[in-house]
Design a protein around this motif. Sequence first.
Motif: not given
Length: 436
Positions: A159-163
Amino acid sequence: MGIENQRIVNAEIRAFELSEPGKHHFFGYYNKQIWDLTGSRVLALQCDFPSKDLQPSDVASVGYFDLTNGNKFKKLSETTSWNWQMGAQLQWLEATQCRDIIFNIRRPLNDGGLYPGFGSRVVNVETGEAREYNVPVYVVAPSSEWAICVDYRRYNATHPTIGYVDELEPVELALAPSDDGMHILDLASGETKLVLSLADLNTNQPVASMDGAIHWISHPEIAQDSKRILFLHRWTKRIEDEFCWLHRLYSVNPDGTDLCLLECSDHPIPQLDDAYDADANSVFDYEKSEYQISHPTWVNPKEIMVWGPHKGEIHYNLYTDRSDRVEFIGTQVLTENGHMTYSPNGRFILSDTYPDDATSVRTLFIYDTHTGARYDIGRFWTDPNLGKVNRCDLHPRWRRDGRAVCIDSIHTEARNLYLIEVGDMLDQIQAEGDKA
């Protein structure tokens, strides 16, 4: 369920910008308190650009706007562990009377931490004195005694949006490891303990779609009395397409006991077919999915609000923890996903929408749970060219007294915070509602 004759009322009011010339500012997520106890300091991150694909070297200044000193930004520290959606998990330590803040940072890869390269820092806003932990935090308990820790490296893959962008080369992740999941950090001793593993979740009331899927824990939040945790359990066989993600809403004690499954959105996934074109979806299509469980928040220590499906319908839902009770909220006017929280007095819901497909406008609104009326109080354009990772959601947040809200916005093409006074409007709404 719900209130009859629900309606939408347009009542736009003025937003006051918090910014410094030549810089960009934001906070991040919607359900952390950004005002200190006095209401005079507003937490924020400051950077030199409004949006870009972040690199491990990109710096954000950590500090606050001083509302008693010309709204000037006071820098306290810096970090390179941040993202556009949740910032650096910046938050007040309530037990210190908001004299201390905590946020995530990068640390040496060889420091022996739970997640090498990532940690967190506490800074006293008065003295500048600082101390560090060799583990990053997600959220601190209201008691300020402990914090939830998760693997931002796993987020960057799932979930790269929050990584956080990683300095290390990508590696193949275990699907549901027994040695990772939700850790608890003791803020006094600095010790961490795994209280719930991904293997535990994979074997708890499993469904067929979990076979061969990668798992992660998302959006953990702590109840106001620090005695209970909510979180989302997510899994997928195709990380790159959110339509292939599946979700469960859970609650659990801080020591990992009394795990309670509140909702499961397991459903058929035609998107797994090799002929399916994930690139045909627009940025916000999945946020409007009829299957997504998202944006959970504690209303009080016994109730949880979330956007999600229940018994074939999708709404703002109110769950009673450790029970099978679910109530639909505002079914006629709360018809799409948003970032929602209850007001301090428990009467109003503050939320927003994702951008309209035609106009790229996001709507900020307040919903009165007593009358069923929704009041649209602002509309804010966003650049339609922003991607999933570097977008700017409004993420509305209540002031502690419930008489003002704060949003992030990029409607001027600069990313900044905006304060909106709503106290007089809410007084009028309550007076009219009481007469009716």
